[in-house]
Design an enzyme around this catalytic site. Sequence first.
Site, PDB file in Angstrom:
ATOM      1  N   LEU A   1     -48.127   8.152  25.586  1.00 39.68           N
ATOM      2  CA  LEU A   1     -48.198   9.609  25.770  1.00 39.68           C
ATOM      3  C   LEU A   1     -49.064  10.193  24.671  1.00 39.68           C
ATOM      4  CD1 LEU A   1     -44.499  10.654  26.587  1.00 39.68           C
ATOM      5  CD2 LEU A   1     -46.401  10.371  28.186  1.00 39.68           C
ATOM      6  N   ASP A   2     -49.755  11.290  25.001  1.00 40.98           N
ATOM      7  CA  ASP A   2     -50.555  11.994  23.995  1.00 40.98           C
ATOM      8  C   ASP A   2     -49.644  12.552  22.901  1.00 40.98           C
ATOM      9  OD1 ASP A   2     -52.684  11.497  25.665  1.00 40.98           O
ATOM     10  OD2 ASP A   2     -52.645  13.501  26.577  1.00 40.98           O
ATOM     11  N   ILE A   3     -50.211  12.893  21.771  1.00 42.62           N
ATOM     12  CA  ILE A   3     -49.438  13.369  20.630  1.00 42.62           C
ATOM     13  C   ILE A   3     -48.651  14.632  20.952  1.00 42.62           C
ATOM     14  CG2 ILE A   3     -51.397  14.665  19.677  1.00 42.62           C
ATOM     15  CD1 ILE A   3     -50.315  13.921  16.877  1.00 42.62           C
TER      16      ILE A   3
ATOM     17  N   HIS B   1     -55.858  10.761  28.927  1.00 44.02           N
ATOM     18  CA  HIS B   1     -55.565  12.190  29.122  1.00 44.02           C
ATOM     19  C   HIS B   1     -55.590  12.576  30.606  1.00 44.02           C
ATOM     20  CE1 HIS B   1     -55.540  12.764  24.878  1.00 44.02           C
ATOM     21  NE2 HIS B   1     -56.837  12.824  24.701  1.00 44.02           N
TER      22      HIS B   1
END
Length: 242
Positions: A107-109, A190
């Site tokens: 997962l993205d930050i 993303h």
Amino acid sequence: MKTSNKPIRLDRYLASVTDYSRSDAKKLIKSGDVRVDGSSVRDPGQLIPAEAGVTLMGSLLRPLGPRYLMLNKPQDVVCAARDRRHSTVLDLLDEDNPEHLHAAGRLDIDTTGLVLLSDDGNWSHAITSPQRKCWKTYYVETADPIPEHTVTQFAQGVFLKDDKARTLPAQLTILDERIARLKICEGRYHQVKRMFGAEGNAVVRLHREAIGEIHLDAELLEGEYRALSAEEIASVYHTETK
């Protein structure tokens, strides 16, 4: 689920389930601090079966075999083994040798929610491979209203900037003017943000609710984790397109 039932050297096992090095593990074994099924063993090279109960200084060690965990990832935490600027998902774990674990689908930050962690590469591949059609479910909030035609567009696949092929068919359900639930079965860079971006919209909140049939435990607070059940682990291998 595939696990190895082969016997393993006692020193190798001890080093794999604790933070001790192989040489330190040998010293502990030779000192008599290690017992196998209640009996003291001083030979570091002794082979032990997968079902053996091993104690170190009276404490039972975790059994042989891979680990499968679910974590509720907070914002500002990265899905990496190490990072110079941010905390990682491994920093949240109270586990022996956490560096042996990896995220099965990052997962993205700034994305929150379900992260699965394991040291079983085949299991992780079953999650991340687009051919396996393991659906990932996201709760999405956007900056602008979501037009109805986005449902059809996502179902047909969209071209993302710098990608040569359309995204695989995705399932979008609009819950409110700026809120939706999206299911995708691949994990491009993303991807969710870029899909909405391709439609001229921006994602302002993204939260992963489920991977296949594994749903984020509602009792887990952000930053907390638990082991998966046997049913949850096995579900990865029979996830079907829905």
